[in-house]
Write a protein that holds these residues in place. Structure first.
Motif, PDB file in Angstrom:
ATOM      1  N   VAL A 214       0.853  -1.180   0.000  1.00 12.25           N
ATOM      2  CA  VAL A 214       0.000   0.000   0.000  1.00 12.25           C
ATOM      3  C   VAL A 214       0.893   1.235   0.000  1.00 12.25           C
ATOM      4  CG1 VAL A 214      -1.885   1.196   1.167  1.00 12.25           C
ATOM      5  CG2 VAL A 214      -1.710  -1.294   1.310  1.00 12.25           C
ATOM      6  N   VAL A 215       0.726   2.091  -0.996  1.00 11.11           N
ATOM      7  CA  VAL A 215       1.550   3.290  -1.150  1.00 11.11           C
ATOM      8  C   VAL A 215       0.671   4.521  -1.036  1.00 11.11           C
ATOM      9  CG1 VAL A 215       3.099   4.569  -2.687  1.00 11.11           C
ATOM     10  CG2 VAL A 215       3.171   2.060  -2.643  1.00 11.11           C
ATOM     11  N   SER A 216       1.006   5.392  -0.091  1.00  8.10           N
ATOM     12  CA  SER A 216       0.311   6.672   0.076  1.00  8.10           C
ATOM     13  C   SER A 216       1.342   7.787   0.084  1.00  8.10           C
ATOM     14  CB  SER A 216      -0.477   6.705   1.390  1.00  8.10           C
ATOM     15  OG  SER A 216      -1.442   5.671   1.440  1.00  8.10           O
ATOM     16  N   ALA A 217       0.945   8.949  -0.429  1.00  5.01           N
ATOM     17  CA  ALA A 217       1.857  10.093  -0.494  1.00  5.01           C
ATOM     18  C   ALA A 217       1.428  11.158   0.501  1.00  5.01           C
ATOM     19  CB  ALA A 217       1.887  10.667  -1.904  1.00  5.01           C
ATOM     20  N   ARG A 251       4.595   9.278   9.810  1.00  2.00           N
ATOM     21  CA  ARG A 251       3.972   8.525  10.899  1.00  2.00           C
ATOM     22  C   ARG A 251       2.461   8.673  10.856  1.00  2.00           C
ATOM     23  NH1 ARG A 251       6.998   6.901  14.984  1.00  2.00           N
ATOM     24  NH2 ARG A 251       5.374   7.360  16.518  1.00  2.00           N
ATOM     25  N   GLU A 252       1.992   9.875  10.604  1.00  2.00           N
ATOM     26  CA  GLU A 252       0.544  10.098  10.547  1.00  2.00           C
ATOM     27  C   GLU A 252      -0.075   9.360   9.359  1.00  2.00           C
ATOM     28  OE1 GLU A 252      -3.173  11.026  11.440  1.00  2.00           O
ATOM     29  OE2 GLU A 252      -1.403  11.350  12.719  1.00  2.00           O
ATOM     30  N   MET A 253       0.638   9.368   8.234  1.00  4.80           N
ATOM     31  CA  MET A 253       0.126   8.674   7.066  1.00  4.80           C
ATOM     32  C   MET A 253       0.055   7.175   7.312  1.00  4.80           C
ATOM     33  SD  MET A 253      -1.107   8.918   4.083  1.00  4.80           S
ATOM     34  CE  MET A 253      -0.677  10.593   3.562  1.00  4.80           C
ATOM     35  N   LEU A 254       1.080   6.605   7.929  1.00  5.91           N
ATOM     36  CA  LEU A 254       1.071   5.183   8.227  1.00  5.91           C
ATOM     37  C   LEU A 254      -0.043   4.820   9.207  1.00  5.91           C
ATOM     38  CD1 LEU A 254       4.921   4.558   8.461  1.00  5.91           C
ATOM     39  CD2 LEU A 254       3.379   3.685   6.701  1.00  5.91           C
ATOM     40  N   ARG A 255      -0.286   5.704  10.163  1.00  2.55           N
ATOM     41  CA  ARG A 255      -1.377   5.447  11.103  1.00  2.55           C
ATOM     42  C   ARG A 255      -2.725   5.477  10.389  1.00  2.55           C
ATOM     43  NH1 ARG A 255       0.660   5.523  16.251  1.00  2.55           N
ATOM     44  NH2 ARG A 255       2.527   6.793  16.598  1.00  2.55           N
ATOM     45  N   ALA A 256      -2.901   6.446   9.495  1.00  2.00           N
ATOM     46  CA  ALA A 256      -4.151   6.530   8.742  1.00  2.00           C
ATOM     47  C   ALA A 256      -4.334   5.302   7.856  1.00  2.00           C
ATOM     48  CB  ALA A 256      -4.170   7.809   7.902  1.00  2.00           C
ATOM     49  N   GLN A 257      -3.243   4.854   7.237  1.00  2.00           N
ATOM     50  CA  GLN A 257      -3.302   3.624   6.439  1.00  2.00           C
ATOM     51  C   GLN A 257      -3.743   2.442   7.300  1.00  2.00           C
ATOM     52  OE1 GLN A 257       0.481   2.766   4.753  1.00  2.00           O
ATOM     53  NE2 GLN A 257       0.161   3.975   2.902  1.00  2.00           N
ATOM     54  N   THR A 258      -3.099   2.293   8.449  1.00  2.00           N
ATOM     55  CA  THR A 258      -3.384   1.161   9.322  1.00  2.00           C
ATOM     56  C   THR A 258      -4.852   1.116   9.695  1.00  2.00           C
ATOM     57  OG1 THR A 258      -1.120   1.204  10.212  1.00  2.00           O
ATOM     58  CG2 THR A 258      -2.792   0.056  11.516  1.00  2.00           C
ATOM     59  N   PRO A 272      -0.537 -11.017   3.072  1.00  2.00           N
ATOM     60  CA  PRO A 272       0.425 -10.147   3.747  1.00  2.00           C
ATOM     61  C   PRO A 272       0.300  -8.712   3.239  1.00  2.00           C
ATOM     62  CG  PRO A 272       1.482 -12.129   2.868  1.00  2.00           C
ATOM     63  CD  PRO A 272       0.125 -12.056   2.255  1.00  2.00           C
ATOM     64  N   VAL A 273       0.560  -7.752   4.120  1.00  2.00           N
ATOM     65  CA  VAL A 273       0.412  -6.338   3.776  1.00  2.00           C
ATOM     66  C   VAL A 273       1.704  -5.601   4.077  1.00  2.00           C
ATOM     67  CG1 VAL A 273      -0.862  -4.201   4.212  1.00  2.00           C
ATOM     68  CG2 VAL A 273      -2.061  -6.395   4.248  1.00  2.00           C
ATOM     69  N   GLU A 274       2.148  -4.788   3.133  1.00  2.00           N
ATOM     70  CA  GLU A 274       3.257  -3.863   3.341  1.00  2.00           C
ATOM     71  C   GLU A 274       2.716  -2.450   3.197  1.00  2.00           C
ATOM     72  OE1 GLU A 274       6.692  -6.704   1.279  1.00  2.00           O
ATOM     73  OE2 GLU A 274       6.141  -4.777   0.380  1.00  2.00           O
ATOM     74  N   GLN A 275       3.146  -1.559   4.070  1.00  2.00           N
ATOM     75  CA  GLN A 275       2.686  -0.176   4.013  1.00  2.00           C
ATOM     76  C   GLN A 275       3.863   0.757   3.712  1.00  2.00           C
ATOM     77  OE1 GLN A 275      -0.170  -1.068   7.742  1.00  2.00           O
ATOM     78  NE2 GLN A 275       0.045   1.110   7.250  1.00  2.00           N
ATOM     79  N   ALA A 276       3.607   1.743   2.874  1.00  2.00           N
ATOM     80  CA  ALA A 276       4.650   2.699   2.505  1.00  2.00           C
ATOM     81  C   ALA A 276       4.065   4.097   2.460  1.00  2.00           C
ATOM     82  CB  ALA A 276       5.247   2.338   1.147  1.00  2.00           C
ATOM     83  N   ALA A 277       4.696   5.022   3.151  1.00  2.00           N
ATOM     84  CA  ALA A 277       4.338   6.437   3.081  1.00  2.00           C
ATOM     85  C   ALA A 277       5.472   7.151   2.355  1.00  2.00           C
ATOM     86  CB  ALA A 277       4.154   7.021   4.483  1.00  2.00           C
TER      87      ALA A 277
END
Length: 337
Positions: A214-217, A251-258, A272-277
């Protein structure tokens, strides 16, 4: 077809045959049928209209359709076929004919090449592919032509603020589609991306037995020094529990993703899930990720903007991705994301 089929749009070109192979494999992995759709060329449509209007019994009932015959031969040579395969010859303009059959068949997805027989050799995205991806009522997967294939390489684990849940992926992408084996990459705006986009990405990862990345900017505040393409920073899950060294926006973006991903993790515990900000340019990061991804999944546009135009991120990824891209509309636009 009892289950929603996968539709493959073909015109006999090498580009559409790559899309056909991708669709065949997708239908096999999902255990559903394959509907091969071909929009007849103008000359065939004129012949059909002439025969219908003249009611001439001397004219043969079936007009020549070399593309249909060729595609049937290609499928007969395939190592395996979905449980049901159907072929449809369509009339009308290519975008409209494909929109109509997608609305009628309610497919799982419609797969097409990034460009067909028309256009010029360096064209990145054909007009028909853009039109269908912009307006279809179902997810549209666009498979790029061979010139855009990435030259291979390991999956890109280095996204800023990346952390993983679960084991490494071992999914397999259809070889003829030009995508190397890898994860499903999901472009996510935590507050705006419709739920349908997330569901499509997780369902595709589950069918492939691979990981969702998951990629968020996030916005980069102006500063005296701007570092472009700085080395990726990896943040393990435990770093989210304390102050850590991460950029606050990361950190805020990763929390929102989670928070946004929690229901999907419960629904697809095997994925499985990988998160990327990532800072700044979401489209550029998604294009980079496409070099080693089995599929990149993006939403078509903002769910609350009733625009007929495709969003800038989806458009840029379609134009430049090195592998297949799924453009997913808000299938239930009246529901809150």
């Amino acid at each position: 077809m009892s289950n929603p089929p996968v539709i493959a749009a073909v015109d006999g070109s090498d580009h559409s045959l790559r899309a056909l192979e991708w669709a065949r494999t997708a239908a096999l992995s999902r255990g559903t049928g394959l509907l091969v759709a071909h929009v007849l060329p103008d000359v065939s449509q004129l012949y059909a209209g002439r025969r219908s209007s003249l009611h001439d019994p001397n004219e043969p009932a079936r007009f020549a359709d070399p593309v249909g015959d060729y595609v049937r031969g290609v499928l007969e040579a395939a190592p395996a076929l979905p449980p049901e395969v159907r072929y449809e010859a369509l009339e009308g303009s290519v975008p409209e004919a494909l929109r109509v059959i997608a609305a009628e068949a309610a497919p799982m997805m419609l797969v097409m090449g990034s460009r067909g027989r028309g256009g010029f050799a360096t064209l990145l995205l054909g007009s028909n592919s853009r039109a269908v991806a912009t307006t279809a009522t179902c997810p549209v997967v666009v498979v790029p032509h061979a010139d855009r294939d990435a030259p291979g390489g390991a999956p890109a684990d280095g996204a800023p603020g990346t952390y993983s849940h679960g084991a490494d992926p071992h999914g397999t992408a259809p070889p003829a589609a030009g995508a190397s084996a890898g994860r499903v990459v999901l472009g996510l705006h935590a507050a705006e991306t419709p739920e349908d986009v997330l569901l499509f990405a997780f369902a595709e990862a589950a069918a492939r037995g691979t990981t969702v990345q998951v990629v968020s900017a996030y916005a980069v505040p102006p500063g005296p020094t701007l570092i472009v393409d700085s080395p990726f920073q990896v943040i393990p899950p435990e770093a989210l529990a304390d102050d850590g060294d991460a950029v606050p926006a990361e950190r805020e973006m990763l929390r929102a993703q989670t928070e946004r991903l929690a229901p999907l993790r419960s629904r697809y515990p095997q994925v499985p899930v990988e998160q990327a900000a990532v800072p700044g340019d979401a489209a550029g990061r998604l294009v980079d990720a496409s070099r080693s991804a089995a599929l990149v999944v993006v939403g078509r546009h903002h769910p609350r903007r009733r625009s007929l135009l495709m969003g800038s991120v989806a458009n840029a990824v379609l134009q430049h991705a090195h592998g297949p891209v799924a453009v997913v509309p808000a299938l239930h636009p009246d529901e809150d994301s």
